[in-house]
Design a protein around this motif. Structure first.
Motif, mmCIF file in Angstrom:
data_model
loop_
_atom_site.group_PDB
_atom_site.id
_atom_site.type_symbol
_atom_site.label_atom_id
_atom_site.label_comp_id
_atom_site.label_asym_id
_atom_site.label_seq_id
_atom_site.Cartn_x
_atom_site.Cartn_y
_atom_site.Cartn_z
ATOM 1 N N UNK A 105 0.835 -1.195 0.000
ATOM 2 C CA UNK A 105 0.000 0.000 0.000
ATOM 3 C C UNK A 105 0.875 1.252 0.000
ATOM 4 N N UNK A 106 0.303 2.302 -0.557
ATOM 5 C CA UNK A 106 0.961 3.604 -0.607
ATOM 6 C C UNK A 106 0.089 4.601 0.138
ATOM 7 N N UNK A 107 0.696 5.385 1.030
ATOM 8 C CA UNK A 107 -0.017 6.409 1.787
ATOM 9 C C UNK A 107 0.497 7.767 1.324
ATOM 10 N N UNK A 108 -0.288 8.482 0.491
ATOM 11 C CA UNK A 108 0.203 9.744 -0.068
ATOM 12 C C UNK A 108 0.434 10.839 0.965
ATOM 13 N N UNK A 109 -0.333 10.850 2.055
ATOM 14 C CA UNK A 109 -0.188 11.893 3.071
ATOM 15 C C UNK A 109 1.193 11.875 3.723
ATOM 16 N N UNK A 110 1.770 10.692 3.849
ATOM 17 C CA UNK A 110 3.084 10.568 4.479
ATOM 18 C C UNK A 110 4.166 10.129 3.487
ATOM 19 N N UNK A 111 3.771 9.897 2.239
ATOM 20 C CA UNK A 111 4.681 9.403 1.186
ATOM 21 C C UNK A 111 5.405 8.146 1.649
ATOM 22 N N UNK A 112 4.636 7.193 2.221
ATOM 23 C CA UNK A 112 5.214 5.930 2.659
ATOM 24 C C UNK A 112 4.624 4.780 1.854
ATOM 25 N N UNK A 113 5.434 3.764 1.675
ATOM 26 C CA UNK A 113 5.049 2.552 0.967
ATOM 27 C C UNK A 113 5.339 1.373 1.877
ATOM 28 N N UNK A 114 4.363 0.482 2.042
ATOM 29 C CA UNK A 114 4.537 -0.706 2.878
ATOM 30 C C UNK A 114 4.273 -1.947 2.045
ATOM 31 N N UNK A 115 5.179 -2.899 2.139
ATOM 32 C CA UNK A 115 5.005 -4.213 1.518
ATOM 33 C C UNK A 115 4.965 -5.225 2.653
ATOM 34 N N UNK A 116 4.139 -6.249 2.520
ATOM 35 C CA UNK A 116 4.089 -7.195 3.607
ATOM 36 C C UNK A 116 3.431 -8.498 3.238
ATOM 37 N N UNK A 117 3.429 -9.388 4.222
ATOM 38 C CA UNK A 117 2.752 -10.670 4.081
ATOM 39 C C UNK A 117 2.238 -11.119 5.439
ATOM 40 N N UNK A 118 1.146 -11.831 5.394
ATOM 41 C CA UNK A 118 0.559 -12.450 6.585
ATOM 42 C C UNK A 118 0.260 -13.892 6.223
ATOM 43 N N UNK A 119 0.245 -14.764 7.201
ATOM 44 C CA UNK A 119 -0.167 -16.137 6.918
ATOM 45 C C UNK A 119 -0.960 -16.670 8.087
ATOM 46 N N UNK A 120 -1.728 -17.698 7.810
ATOM 47 C CA UNK A 120 -2.583 -18.283 8.842
ATOM 48 C C UNK A 120 -2.128 -19.695 9.194
ATOM 49 N N UNK A 121 -0.841 -19.939 9.137
ATOM 50 C CA UNK A 121 -0.281 -21.233 9.510
ATOM 51 C C UNK A 121 -0.143 -21.263 11.032
ATOM 52 N N UNK A 122 -0.898 -22.127 11.718
ATOM 53 C CA UNK A 122 -0.859 -22.146 13.189
ATOM 54 C C UNK A 122 0.474 -22.630 13.763
ATOM 55 N N UNK A 123 1.320 -23.266 12.947
ATOM 56 C CA UNK A 123 2.616 -23.762 13.435
ATOM 57 C C UNK A 123 3.686 -22.669 13.496
ATOM 58 N N UNK A 124 3.393 -21.492 12.969
ATOM 59 C CA UNK A 124 4.356 -20.392 12.996
ATOM 60 C C UNK A 124 3.815 -19.307 13.920
ATOM 61 N N UNK A 125 4.589 -18.950 14.935
ATOM 62 C CA UNK A 125 4.115 -18.033 15.976
ATOM 63 C C UNK A 125 3.827 -16.634 15.443
ATOM 64 N N UNK A 126 4.746 -16.051 14.705
ATOM 65 C CA UNK A 126 4.576 -14.682 14.220
ATOM 66 C C UNK A 126 4.264 -14.750 12.730
ATOM 67 N N UNK A 127 3.026 -14.507 12.380
ATOM 68 C CA UNK A 127 2.601 -14.670 11.006
ATOM 69 C C UNK A 127 2.600 -13.408 10.180
ATOM 70 N N UNK A 128 3.363 -12.406 10.593
ATOM 71 C CA UNK A 128 3.354 -11.133 9.870
ATOM 72 C C UNK A 128 4.789 -10.715 9.552
ATOM 73 N N UNK A 129 4.984 -10.206 8.364
ATOM 74 C CA UNK A 129 6.265 -9.618 7.984
ATOM 75 C C UNK A 129 5.996 -8.402 7.123
ATOM 76 N N UNK A 130 6.764 -7.344 7.287
ATOM 77 C CA UNK A 130 6.548 -6.147 6.482
ATOM 78 C C UNK A 130 7.808 -5.303 6.442
ATOM 79 N N UNK A 131 7.847 -4.400 5.475
ATOM 80 C CA UNK A 131 8.851 -3.342 5.458
ATOM 81 C C UNK A 131 8.160 -2.068 4.994
ATOM 82 N N UNK A 132 8.533 -0.961 5.600
ATOM 83 C CA UNK A 132 7.933 0.342 5.278
ATOM 84 C C UNK A 132 9.029 1.279 4.813
#
Length: 127
Positions: free
Chosen positions: A62-89
């Protein structure tokens, strides 16, 4: 005669003003464009956000024009992995309305970028 000189000067001024560069403000809507950040391409077919599923993963950007930031990420619903989120902004610093440098300002789990890494970016129409 003064009137003719005035008209001539006004016409020269109006032509020279029309040759000035366009506003350097970046677009506020990425719909129909592709952001190329380093070697990665991110399409925006419908607006400032895009998301898709691939197996147990949801990939998004996603791109946020008000702050000129771009975020890329992924989420997963695998119950065997504790932290299911990754991103970079990234903070986008526009040098022209369609290009500039991006600085990494935050990341989680991805870890493949150095702190405050800088990458070139361009914005091009979707093909």
């Amino acid at each position: 005669m003064k009137h003719l000189i005035y008209l001539f000067l006004m016409s020269v001024l109006s032509v020279s003003c029309s040759l000035l560069p366009l506003d350097d403000k970046p677009a506020s809507n990425m719909r129909g464009y592709c952001l190329i950040l380093g070697n990665h391409k991110y399409s925006f077919p419908k607006g400032n956000e895009y998301s898709r599923r691939r197996g147990v993963f949801r990939l998004y950007h996603c791109y946020t024009p008000e702050t000129a930031t771009f975020t890329e990420g992924q989420e997963h619903n695998d119950p065997d992995i504790a932290d299911g989120v990754g991103f970079s902004t990234w903070k986008l610093e526009f040098l022209t309305p369609t290009s500039g440098m991006a600085t990494l300002i935050d990341q989680h789990v991805f870890g493949h970028h150095d702190e405050e890494e800088r990458l070139p970016f361009t914005i091009v129409p979707l093909k």
